[in-house]
Design an enzyme around this catalytic site. Structure first.
Site, PDB file in Angstrom:
ATOM      1  N   CYS A 112       0.815  -1.225   0.000  1.00  0.00           N
ATOM      2  CA  CYS A 112       0.000   0.000   0.000  1.00  0.00           C
ATOM      3  C   CYS A 112       0.848   1.275   0.000  1.00  0.00           C
ATOM      4  O   CYS A 112       0.330   2.367  -0.208  1.00  0.00           O
ATOM      5  CB  CYS A 112      -0.943   0.001   1.197  1.00  0.00           C
ATOM      6  SG  CYS A 112      -1.983  -1.446   1.221  1.00  0.00           S
ATOM      7  N   HIS A 256      -3.084   7.024   2.397  1.00  0.00           N
ATOM      8  CA  HIS A 256      -3.567   5.770   1.811  1.00  0.00           C
ATOM      9  C   HIS A 256      -4.927   5.469   2.442  1.00  0.00           C
ATOM     10  O   HIS A 256      -5.093   5.545   3.670  1.00  0.00           O
ATOM     11  CB  HIS A 256      -2.557   4.655   2.096  1.00  0.00           C
ATOM     12  CG  HIS A 256      -3.145   3.299   1.941  1.00  0.00           C
ATOM     13  ND1 HIS A 256      -3.828   2.920   0.815  1.00  0.00           N
ATOM     14  CD2 HIS A 256      -3.182   2.224   2.783  1.00  0.00           C
ATOM     15  CE1 HIS A 256      -4.256   1.677   0.965  1.00  0.00           C
ATOM     16  NE2 HIS A 256      -3.883   1.245   2.140  1.00  0.00           N
ATOM     17  N   ASN A 286     -10.321  -0.199   0.165  1.00  0.00           N
ATOM     18  CA  ASN A 286      -8.855  -0.078   0.169  1.00  0.00           C
ATOM     19  C   ASN A 286      -8.321  -0.621  -1.160  1.00  0.00           C
ATOM     20  O   ASN A 286      -8.386  -1.823  -1.412  1.00  0.00           O
ATOM     21  CB  ASN A 286      -8.331  -0.888   1.366  1.00  0.00           C
ATOM     22  CG  ASN A 286      -6.821  -0.879   1.474  1.00  0.00           C
ATOM     23  OD1 ASN A 286      -6.112  -0.547   0.526  1.00  0.00           O
ATOM     24  ND2 ASN A 286      -6.321  -1.257   2.629  1.00  0.00           N
TER      25      ASN A 286
END
Ligand code: UT7
Length: 329
Positions: A112, A256, A286
């Site tokens: 990520c 993020h 996500n």
């Protein structure tokens, strides 16, 4: 140091939308649980386009928004943990689809944090002065590595891609970055690859391929949540210190997009008004390396980013990895 700026952005989201209610027909969960624990309402799942296709479409839009042609691109980096395959790189496939034949290409693996790592990497290629223009893409088809029977993970993730075009410039752009990792946290977020094989073992002892077993993503959610609440403020403090800025100088913070409660926790801990943080977790879930460039593209489209404004990007995730970029828009 030479100045390097983002001059174009793009995103591509696959068309199949999955709502929380849709997921509650797959696993024992509810819209209420997912919304209150994560802020997620919908996410998108790609059933037709692989990571390279999502990446190429986002890239095409970024190149268009920069007013360039694919032939102007010198370098393509795709940050992804779900490449089409181990070889060729997803970046090479993007180059093929775009006919960006002047570019050299590679993938970057930092989960990520991948987009932040890739942006820092591309910046240095341009600052070294051998290349002019880079395409930096975060792209994921995470649905390929989701265990759709595991409610701890399957409700959290989504597919998508975001891209930026980075170019040498006479105006200020990327000002400073900070990257970090802690391999001792490897077990907190995992997605295994192929196991080793012994070609001399008797056939029945061979471990690959094991029918029906696919590499699936696993996460120790609570620990990762605590890690995020510690590392994100540390990244913000560090990048402010490096850039010699105060929080009051910063117009936008793009984290993020992992969980709305992480954003709220960071805002509370650092006493930063929530309005400074952009969030679209409710729509996409996500999307790992894609979440920051997707957010940047939406912000540009909504005219939220004004020339001269200071922006901090912060990525965190598997590895463990983390990183931040401070830039002038
Ligand atoms: O992108 C990389 C970085 N990733 C992250 O930053 C993610 C960080 N972690 C998180 O966002 C949160 O930890 C989660 C959203 C993953 C989980 O939230 P939580 O508040 O930490 O929940 P939990 O894991 O402590 O689970 C609480 C309960 C458990 O039940 P028991 O053991 O208390 O009876 C879980 O089994 O909720 C249960 N649960 C669910 N219930 C309904 C877990 N997943 C679900 C679900 N639906 N989907």
């Amino acid at each position: 140091m030479k100045d390097v700026r983002i001059i174009g952005t793009g995103r591509w989201i696959p068309k199949n939308q999955l709502t929380n209610d849709d997921l509650s027909s797959l696993v024992d969960t509810s819209d209420e649980w997912i919304r209150t624990r994560t802020g997620i309402q919908t996410r998108y799942v790609s059933t037709e386009e692989n990571t390279s296709h999502l990446a190429a479409k986002a890239a095409q839009r970024a190149i268009q928004s920069a007013g360039l042609s694919p032939k102007d691109i010198d370098l393509i980096i795709v940050a992804t943990m779900t490449p089409d395959g181990a070889m060729p790189s997803t970046a090479c496939l993007v180059q093929k689809y775009l006919e960006a034949e002047n570019a050299f290409c590679f993938d970057l693996s930092a989960a990520c944090s991948g987009f932040v790592y890739a942006l820092a990497t591309a910046t240095q290629f341009l600052q070294a002065d051998f290349y002019n223009t880079a395409l930096v893409i975060g792209a994921e088809a995470l649905s390929k590595v989701i265990d759709w029977e595991d409610r701890n993970t399957c409700v959290l993730f989504g597919d998508g891609a975001g891209a930026v075009v980075l170019q040498k410039s006479k105006k200020k752009g990327i000002e400073t970055f900070y990257l970090g990792a802690d391999g001792k946290g490897d077990e907190l977020l995992q997605c295994p690859g192929l196991p080793l094989q012994d070609p001399f073992a008797k056939e029945k002892q061979r471990i690959y391929p094991v029918e029906g077993i696919l590499p699936a993503l696993t996460m120790k959610g609570k620990e990762v949540f605590q890690f995020a609440l510690t590392i994100v403020p540390a990244c913000i403090q560090r990048i402010l210190h490096q850039g010699r800025y105060d929080l009051t100088d910063i117009h936008h913070i793009v984290l993020h997009q992992a969980n709305i409660r992480i954003l709220e926790g960071v805002a509370r801990k650092m006493q930063i008004p929530k309005e400074k943080f952009y969030s679209n977790i409710n729509q996409y879930g996500n999307t790992s390396a894609a979440s920051i460039p997707i957010a940047l593209d939406e912000m540009r489209e909504q005219n939220l980013l004004k020339e001269g404004e200071k922006v901090i990007l912060v990525g965190f995730g598997g590895g463990l990895t983390w990183g931040a970029v401070l830039l002038t828009w």
